[in-house]
Design an enzyme around this catalytic site. Structure first.
Site, PDB file in Angstrom:
ATOM      1  N   GLY A   1       0.768  -1.240   0.000  1.00  0.00           N
ATOM      2  CA  GLY A   1       0.000   0.000   0.000  1.00  0.00           C
ATOM      3  C   GLY A   1       0.797   1.287   0.000  1.00  0.00           C
TER       4      GLY A   1
ATOM      5  CB  CYS B   1      10.147  -2.513   0.260  1.00  0.00           C
ATOM      6  SG  CYS B   1       8.957  -2.492  -1.095  1.00  0.00           S
TER       7      CYS B   1
ATOM      8  CG  HIS C   1      12.242  -6.862  -1.623  1.00  0.00           C
ATOM      9  ND1 HIS C   1      11.594  -7.090  -0.432  1.00  0.00           N
ATOM     10  CD2 HIS C   1      11.402  -6.091  -2.360  1.00  0.00           C
ATOM     11  CE1 HIS C   1      10.407  -6.501  -0.452  1.00  0.00           C
ATOM     12  NE2 HIS C   1      10.276  -5.884  -1.608  1.00  0.00           N
TER      13      HIS C   1
ATOM     14  CD  GLU D   1      13.923  -9.301   1.248  1.00  0.00           C
ATOM     15  OE1 GLU D   1      12.763  -9.188   0.817  1.00  0.00           O
ATOM     16  OE2 GLU D   1      14.682  -8.315   1.385  1.00  0.00           O
TER      17      GLU D   1
END
Length: 366
Positions: free
Chosen positions: A221, A246, A331, A333
């Protein structure tokens, strides 16, 4: 069974349904990843969205126990060109159809996903409905045009209460805005003593846990909908080293007086090139976001841009000029995607070490 996707602009795609037969409404987005569909469908950042995969064949290695990024998927629906009914892989436990039936998630296969992607790229993300063939199309379109999508996605996917993931290393408070398990896994791999806390945790509650570092997770969102988190970030800045990913990156920017804006169709995939402005090196990154930090709004803040996206020049990384805090839009990860940027977790821990040593030295000099 024939089912259809109806878009708010009146476009209709008819295909074969799989998974649940429930009717759903959501924001229709696309992901360009060629593999990693299990991680994509279980990523909490897709909460409320109907996800289209541009790669044509999906489900060929099935669903396994290890590759989930959340226990319960938050997507509204899944759209593919072709779904594999008989997956073949030594780790396979369920087909996509079987898994979606158990999770009450509808899927649609056999449509022109390339055409759907071009529509989204041209007009931006659109609201859509996955439904049966017996609905009144005009009524659905009218409903979609007037539909106001939920703005509480972070509340839906965040943990309701704090919990530990014990380790013997640095204590990291991980704020869960829709955390992917990959983030927790990377911290555990480095023996961090992690405490995962809800999205609406206060700065005082975090500081009472005596953290060595704070991590702001990804999530779904608009970051401006998470006002309590913006206040919390502002209150902890400078007191504890901070690393954001993020949505955490966007909240960090807002807390420092910058602004965010909606992207036309977002960045969702595992092949996005990002340039480190300090070294000139380019990393291929995994991304999933519909908002970005407005670069012009950084002018009068104490933030500097550290990374940019090579596809469109948007801001991909920030660092505070005075406090031990940095964030990235992508990201590190991965999960799914390349691990080019995995070293950022080590940099975070090094920042914690440096901050602790500076504090010890200051105490000795008093």
């Amino acid at each position: 069974m024939k089912r259809q996707l109806i878009l708010e602009d009146g476009t209709i795609f008819v295909g074969e349904g799989f998974g649940s037969e429930v009717q759903t409404v959501g924001e229709v987005v696309f992901n360009t990843g060629m593999t990693g569909y299990q991680e994509i469908l279980s990523d909490p950042s897709y909460c409320g969205q109907i996800v289209t995969l541009t790669y044509p064949l999906v489900g060929n290695y099935g669903i396994n126990r290890d590759d989930f990024e959340a226990i319960t998927p938050a997507i509204q629906g899944f759209i593919v060109k072709e779904v594999c009914d008989h997956p073949s892989n030594f780790r396979n436990q369920f087909s996509l159809d079987e898994f979606f039936k158990t999770k009450n998630i509808p899927g649609l296969a056999g449509i022109d996903t390339r055409k759907l992607t071009r529509i989204i790229r041209q007009y931006g993300t659109l609201k859509g409905a996955l439904c049966g063939m017996d609905v009144n199309v005009d009524e659905i379109i009218a409903k979609l045009k007037g539909e106001i999508l939920p703005t509480n996605q972070v509340e839906q996917v965040s943990t309701k209460s704090a919990y530990p993931s014990p380790g013997r290393g640095h204590r990291v408070v991980l704020v869960d805005f829709g955390m992917k398990h990959g983030i927790l896994r990377e911290l555990n791999k480095r023996d961090c003593d992690v405490i995962v806390v809800p999205y609406n945790v206060t700065a005082d509650e975090i500081l009472r846990l005596s953290p060595d570092g704070i991590m702001l997770s990804n999530g779904p969102g608009d970051p401006k909908d998470v006002k309590e988190a913006i206040e919390m970030v502002n209150a902890v800045l400078g007191k504890v080293p901070l690393f954001g990913i993020c949505l955490g990156h966007q909240l960090f920017a807002l807390a420092n007086g910058a602004d965010t804006e909606r992207l036309k169709f977002g960045h969702r995939g595992s092949n996005h090139p990002v340039k480190d402005l300090a070294t000139g090196k380019v990393a291929i990154t995994s991304q999933n976001h519909g908002y970005t930090v407005n670069e012009a709004s950084l002018l009068n803040t104490k933030l500097k841009v550290t990374h940019i996206a090579l596809n469109d020049g948007t801001v991909e990384g920030l660092r505070h000029l005075e406090y031990p805090a940095f964030t990235v839009q992508y990201h590190p990860e991965a999960s799914p995607g390349p691990e080019d940027a995995n070293h950022l977790f080590n940099e975070f821990l090094q920042m914690i070490e440096t901050f602790k040593k500076a504090g010890e030295k200051l105490c000795q000099n008093v």
